[in-house]
Enzyme design. Structure first.
Site, PDB file in Angstrom:
ATOM      1  N   GLY A 142       0.801  -1.228   0.000  1.00  0.00           N
ATOM      2  CA  GLY A 142       0.000   0.000   0.000  1.00  0.00           C
ATOM      3  C   GLY A 142       0.825   1.265   0.000  1.00  0.00           C
ATOM      4  O   GLY A 142       0.557   2.195   0.761  1.00  0.00           O
ATOM      5  N   LYS A 194     -10.486  -4.571  11.264  1.00  0.00           N
ATOM      6  CA  LYS A 194      -9.163  -4.516  11.872  1.00  0.00           C
ATOM      7  C   LYS A 194      -8.974  -5.634  12.902  1.00  0.00           C
ATOM      8  O   LYS A 194      -7.911  -6.267  12.974  1.00  0.00           O
ATOM      9  CB  LYS A 194      -8.941  -3.144  12.527  1.00  0.00           C
ATOM     10  CG  LYS A 194      -8.640  -2.041  11.535  1.00  0.00           C
ATOM     11  CD  LYS A 194      -7.429  -2.392  10.696  1.00  0.00           C
ATOM     12  CE  LYS A 194      -6.843  -1.244   9.938  1.00  0.00           C
ATOM     13  NZ  LYS A 194      -5.681  -1.647   9.114  1.00  0.00           N
ATOM     14  N   PRO A 208      -2.105   1.767  15.776  1.00  0.00           N
ATOM     15  CA  PRO A 208      -2.105   3.210  16.017  1.00  0.00           C
ATOM     16  C   PRO A 208      -3.469   3.755  16.417  1.00  0.00           C
ATOM     17  O   PRO A 208      -4.510   3.275  15.959  1.00  0.00           O
ATOM     18  CB  PRO A 208      -1.697   3.805  14.656  1.00  0.00           C
ATOM     19  CG  PRO A 208      -1.290   2.638  13.805  1.00  0.00           C
ATOM     20  CD  PRO A 208      -2.001   1.455  14.356  1.00  0.00           C
ATOM     21  N   VAL A 209      -3.437   4.782  17.271  1.00  0.00           N
ATOM     22  CA  VAL A 209      -4.604   5.629  17.475  1.00  0.00           C
ATOM     23  C   VAL A 209      -4.694   6.554  16.251  1.00  0.00           C
ATOM     24  O   VAL A 209      -4.063   6.293  15.226  1.00  0.00           O
ATOM     25  CB  VAL A 209      -4.490   6.400  18.803  1.00  0.00           C
ATOM     26  CG1 VAL A 209      -4.556   5.430  19.981  1.00  0.00           C
ATOM     27  CG2 VAL A 209      -3.201   7.233  18.874  1.00  0.00           C
ATOM     28  N   VAL A 254      -3.906   8.910  13.461  1.00  0.00           N
ATOM     29  CA  VAL A 254      -2.572   9.256  12.979  1.00  0.00           C
ATOM     30  C   VAL A 254      -2.576  10.637  12.326  1.00  0.00           C
ATOM     31  O   VAL A 254      -3.308  10.888  11.365  1.00  0.00           O
ATOM     32  CB  VAL A 254      -2.055   8.202  11.977  1.00  0.00           C
ATOM     33  CG1 VAL A 254      -0.631   8.536  11.538  1.00  0.00           C
ATOM     34  CG2 VAL A 254      -2.099   6.806  12.608  1.00  0.00           C
ATOM     35  N   SER A 307      -7.771   9.927   8.579  1.00  0.00           N
ATOM     36  CA  SER A 307      -7.468  10.528   9.877  1.00  0.00           C
ATOM     37  C   SER A 307      -7.250  12.033   9.775  1.00  0.00           C
ATOM     38  O   SER A 307      -7.530  12.773  10.716  1.00  0.00           O
ATOM     39  CB  SER A 307      -6.208   9.896  10.474  1.00  0.00           C
ATOM     40  OG  SER A 307      -6.352   8.525  10.661  1.00  0.00           O
TER      41      SER A 307
END
Length: 348
Positions: A11, A163, A188-189, A191, A203
């Site tokens: 990606g 996820k 991750p929270v 980003v 995000s």
């Protein structure tokens, strides 16, 4: 490229992946990155040059996507490591949750099978905070890597399901694999951090929309924020450090901001945009009612007024990872958008 260790990053046109590739090239690795189409190569190269890498001779771009298994053998052949970042992004107007869940699970398994066949040392999977926090009753202690989202609970969004289920599938695969392949995951929270092109992740959209004056009121959502540069460095630590094998790592600073506090950070840092930034919140009851009629609101409604404290202790202690502050990353996001003219202080 044969003289350098090869890392495959999936990606490559994505926000997180582009920063991982940037740091890998700067550290002397050869990188082969995948994209759904080879037509993404100019965008990938543009972002890397924006990030400061002018020599792209150690970069290869190949076509592979999460819906077909065939390309992954060629994509991964010869790699020492794989960092699997590619995953379906939140689709707010999906018709069926399998549109998000099935490609995520299949994609993970395609990558892991190929990695096992080609004797890759370790795969680092980009999972998410969504595989940790969703479906739990209210709590008063920070979420850690020991926690998994409870998918039996009512109201868990398909993105969190995708996820959670794809990461579970990865760990199940590793438990049965006998090739010696290792796995680590990074969760991750939200980003933030510098965007390298006007093609960026979901995000960051909240920052762009706030600065553009499109957000008149914000939901009562609390969130952790972490800088993409630190998320990238954590992936590389998870790839290289022996202690990271078999481990999950929350990518978080441990700080929490409401969306109104994010707006206030931007207001202080960018006074030219102050009049555009929101000053009021949407009552959660109103938001949830609106979400019943508008699928686009369901994901944000599912996390409104939810406890969101997290701990970065594991990554700090085990890997020596020290992220910059959430405030710094939020400001860096906005500054990069202004620099790229994604948003402008001039009147529309």
């Amino acid at each position: 490229m044969s003289e350098k260790q090869l890392v495959v990053v999936t990606g490559g046109s994505g926000f997180i992946a582009s920063h991982i590739i940037l740091q890998l090239l700067q550290q002397g690795y050869a990188v082969r990155t995948t994209a759904r189409s080879i037509a993404k190569r100019p965008l990938i190269e543009q972002m890397l040059r924006k990030g400061g890498v002018s020599d792209l001779s150690a970069l290869e771009v190949v076509a592979a996507d999460l819906t077909h298994e065939d390309p992954w053998d060629d994509a991964i052949a010869g790699a020492s490591y794989v960092i699997h970042v590619a995953s379906p992004t939140p689709t707010l107007n999906f018709k069926n949750e399998d549109e998000m869940i099935r490609p995520a699970i299949n994609g993970v398994l395609y990558v892991l099978r190929a990695a096992s066949r080609h004797h890759v040392k370790r795969v680092v999977l980009t999972s998410a905070y969504g595989a940790i926090f969703a479906g739990h009753p209210e709590r008063n202690t920070p979420f850690t890597e020991d926690v998994w989202s409870d998918l039996s609970a009512k109201g868990v969004h398909p993105y969190q399901k995708s996820k959670t289920m794809s990461e579970r599938a990865a760990w199940d695969f590793i438990a049965k694999d006998d090739s010696g392949l290792e796995l680590a995951t990074v969760n991750p929270v939200a980003v933030m951090g510098p965007v390298l092109a006007d093609d960026y992740s979901h995000s960051n959209i909240q920052i762009q929309e706030m600065l553009a004056g499109k957000t008149k009121m914000v939901p009562r959502v609390n969130s952790g924020y972490v800088d993409v540069r630190d998320v990238a460095s954590l992936h590389i630590l998870a790839m290289t450090q022996p202690a990271a094998a078999g481990q999950r790592f929350l990518a978080t600073t441990g700080e929490i901001y409401s969306m109104l506090e994010v707006a206030n950070i931007l207001r202080e840092a960018f006074p030219d945009f102050a009049d555009r930034l929101p000053t009021k919140t949407i009552p959660t009851a109103v938001l949830k009612l609106a979400a019943k009629a508008n699928p686009m609101l369901r994901m944000v409604a599912s996390v409104a007024d939810k406890y969101a404290e997290t701990s970065d202790a594991k990554a700090v202690k085990l890997l020596g990872w020290y992220p910059r502050s959430a405030k710094e990353s939020i400001i860096a996001t906005a500054q990069s958008m202004i620099d790229l003219d994604v948003v402008s202080a001039d009147a529309d």
